[in-house]
Design a protein around this motif. Structure first.
Motif, PDB file in Angstrom:
ATOM      1  N   GLU A  93      55.725  51.924 -11.524  1.00  0.00           N
ATOM      2  CA  GLU A  93      54.356  51.748 -11.390  1.00  0.00           C
ATOM      3  C   GLU A  93      53.905  50.372 -11.889  1.00  0.00           C
ATOM      4  OE1 GLU A  93      52.018  54.990 -13.196  1.00  0.00           O
ATOM      5  OE2 GLU A  93      53.349  56.589 -12.230  1.00  0.00           O
ATOM      6  N   GLY A  94      52.876  50.073 -11.547  1.00  0.00           N
ATOM      7  CA  GLY A  94      52.332  48.847 -12.050  1.00  0.00           C
ATOM      8  C   GLY A  94      52.902  47.550 -11.266  1.00  0.00           C
ATOM      9  N   TYR A  95      53.410  47.810 -10.167  1.00  0.00           N
ATOM     10  CA  TYR A  95      53.966  46.859  -9.200  1.00  0.00           C
ATOM     11  C   TYR A  95      52.811  45.742  -8.786  1.00  0.00           C
ATOM     12  CZ  TYR A  95      52.036  48.804  -5.040  1.00  0.00           C
ATOM     13  OH  TYR A  95      51.271  49.274  -3.901  1.00  0.00           O
ATOM     14  N   GLN A  96      51.570  46.304  -8.552  1.00  0.00           N
ATOM     15  CA  GLN A  96      50.532  45.112  -8.205  1.00  0.00           C
ATOM     16  C   GLN A  96      50.155  44.291  -9.553  1.00  0.00           C
ATOM     17  OE1 GLN A  96      47.834  48.224  -6.875  1.00  0.00           O
ATOM     18  NE2 GLN A  96      48.075  47.477  -4.927  1.00  0.00           N
ATOM     19  N   ARG A  97      50.167  44.916 -10.368  1.00  0.00           N
ATOM     20  CA  ARG A  97      49.945  44.150 -11.852  1.00  0.00           C
ATOM     21  C   ARG A  97      51.372  43.064 -11.948  1.00  0.00           C
ATOM     22  NH1 ARG A  97      49.076  48.134 -15.115  1.00  0.00           N
ATOM     23  NH2 ARG A  97      51.364  48.425 -15.129  1.00  0.00           N
ATOM     24  N   ARG A  98      52.472  43.366 -11.779  1.00  0.00           N
ATOM     25  CA  ARG A  98      53.454  42.461 -11.950  1.00  0.00           C
ATOM     26  C   ARG A  98      53.418  41.283 -10.870  1.00  0.00           C
ATOM     27  NH1 ARG A  98      56.068  47.120 -13.043  1.00  0.00           N
ATOM     28  NH2 ARG A  98      56.856  47.511 -10.733  1.00  0.00           N
ATOM     29  N   ILE A  99      53.092  41.717  -9.525  1.00  0.00           N
ATOM     30  CA  ILE A  99      52.941  40.726  -8.679  1.00  0.00           C
ATOM     31  C   ILE A  99      51.704  39.783  -8.936  1.00  0.00           C
ATOM     32  CG2 ILE A  99      51.909  40.348  -6.100  1.00  0.00           C
ATOM     33  CD1 ILE A  99      53.404  42.961  -5.387  1.00  0.00           C
ATOM     34  N   ASN A 100      50.691  40.442  -9.756  1.00  0.00           N
ATOM     35  CA  ASN A 100      49.686  39.445 -10.071  1.00  0.00           C
ATOM     36  C   ASN A 100      50.221  38.555 -11.344  1.00  0.00           C
ATOM     37  OD1 ASN A 100      46.469  38.969 -10.084  1.00  0.00           O
ATOM     38  ND2 ASN A 100      47.135  39.353 -12.307  1.00  0.00           N
ATOM     39  N   LYS A 117      39.870  41.391  -8.137  1.00  0.00           N
ATOM     40  CA  LYS A 117      39.226  41.627  -6.703  1.00  0.00           C
ATOM     41  C   LYS A 117      40.335  42.095  -5.846  1.00  0.00           C
ATOM     42  CE  LYS A 117      36.700  38.924  -3.483  1.00  0.00           C
ATOM     43  NZ  LYS A 117      35.840  37.868  -3.383  1.00  0.00           N
ATOM     44  N   ALA A 118      39.710  43.185  -5.062  1.00  0.00           N
ATOM     45  CA  ALA A 118      40.475  43.780  -4.065  1.00  0.00           C
ATOM     46  C   ALA A 118      40.799  42.802  -2.844  1.00  0.00           C
ATOM     47  CB  ALA A 118      40.054  45.160  -3.856  1.00  0.00           C
ATOM     48  N   ILE A 119      42.083  42.556  -2.410  1.00  0.00           N
ATOM     49  CA  ILE A 119      41.886  41.721  -1.311  1.00  0.00           C
ATOM     50  C   ILE A 119      43.166  42.418  -0.448  1.00  0.00           C
ATOM     51  CG2 ILE A 119      41.557  39.690  -2.315  1.00  0.00           C
ATOM     52  CD1 ILE A 119      44.564  38.939  -2.501  1.00  0.00           C
ATOM     53  N   SER A 120      43.392  42.138   0.794  1.00  0.00           N
ATOM     54  CA  SER A 120      44.519  42.541   1.786  1.00  0.00           C
ATOM     55  C   SER A 120      45.536  41.293   1.870  1.00  0.00           C
ATOM     56  CB  SER A 120      44.130  42.961   3.134  1.00  0.00           C
ATOM     57  OG  SER A 120      45.046  43.285   3.772  1.00  0.00           O
ATOM     58  N   ILE A 121      46.709  41.436   1.580  1.00  0.00           N
ATOM     59  CA  ILE A 121      47.506  40.288   1.639  1.00  0.00           C
ATOM     60  C   ILE A 121      49.023  40.781   2.230  1.00  0.00           C
ATOM     61  CG2 ILE A 121      48.467  40.872  -0.470  1.00  0.00           C
ATOM     62  CD1 ILE A 121      49.012  37.932  -1.114  1.00  0.00           C
ATOM     63  N   ARG A 122      49.477  39.976   3.234  1.00  0.00           N
ATOM     64  CA  ARG A 122      50.798  40.290   3.734  1.00  0.00           C
ATOM     65  C   ARG A 122      51.895  39.582   3.036  1.00  0.00           C
ATOM     66  NH1 ARG A 122      50.095  41.899   8.998  1.00  0.00           N
ATOM     67  NH2 ARG A 122      47.793  41.966   9.821  1.00  0.00           N
ATOM     68  N   VAL A 123      52.662  40.571   2.775  1.00  0.00           N
ATOM     69  CA  VAL A 123      54.057  39.942   1.847  1.00  0.00           C
ATOM     70  C   VAL A 123      55.135  40.567   2.875  1.00  0.00           C
ATOM     71  CG1 VAL A 123      53.148  39.845  -0.407  1.00  0.00           C
ATOM     72  CG2 VAL A 123      53.960  41.756   0.511  1.00  0.00           C
ATOM     73  N   ASP A 124      56.399  39.917   2.590  1.00  0.00           N
ATOM     74  CA  ASP A 124      57.648  40.377   3.188  1.00  0.00           C
ATOM     75  C   ASP A 124      58.033  41.854   2.754  1.00  0.00           C
ATOM     76  OD1 ASP A 124      57.970  37.991   4.762  1.00  0.00           O
ATOM     77  OD2 ASP A 124      59.136  37.310   3.133  1.00  0.00           O
ATOM     78  N   GLU A 125      58.375  42.918   3.356  1.00  0.00           N
ATOM     79  CA  GLU A 125      58.682  44.096   3.071  1.00  0.00           C
ATOM     80  C   GLU A 125      59.909  44.044   1.868  1.00  0.00           C
ATOM     81  OE1 GLU A 125      59.931  48.270   5.137  1.00  0.00           O
ATOM     82  OE2 GLU A 125      59.776  46.431   6.356  1.00  0.00           O
TER      83      GLU A 125
END
Length: 104
Positions: free
Chosen positions: A80-87, A61-69
């Protein structure tokens, strides 16, 4: 950048590849088998797929999230795949928090 290195094309223009498709089409199965046998990089694939299990990943599910820079930069630096790793990190946290608590 030098102007002579810039190539412009119209939308829909196709570039001609360098593959000799007539030569490829003329190859027989024996020619291909011989080429593979003589290729030092060709590794025979001998995998038994009879016990393979198809795993369909859960729908995202696409969301908007705020994380520290710096946190985002850390994951992006890994490639590549940083979103998958965060998940995966969030899933691991969720699973740890969902475990039944041990009594002392």
């Amino acid at each position: 950048m030098k102007k002579e290195n810039i190539v412009t094309r119209k939308w829909g223009d196709r570039r001609k590849g360098k593959t000799d498709w007539a030569r490829v089409d003329a190859l027989t199965d024996e020619d291909i088998a011989e080429a593979v046998a003589n290729d030092p990089d060709a590794v025979p694939i001998d995998i038994d797929w009879s016990d393979a299990v198809l795993i369909v990943p859960p729908k995202k599910k696409a969301i908007s999230i705020r994380v520290d820079e710096d946190v985002l930069d850390f994951f992006k630096r890994e490639g590549e795949g940083y979103q998958r790793r965060i998940n995966a990190v969030l899933r691991s946290y969720m699973q740890q928090k969902s475990k039944p608590k041990k009594r002392a």
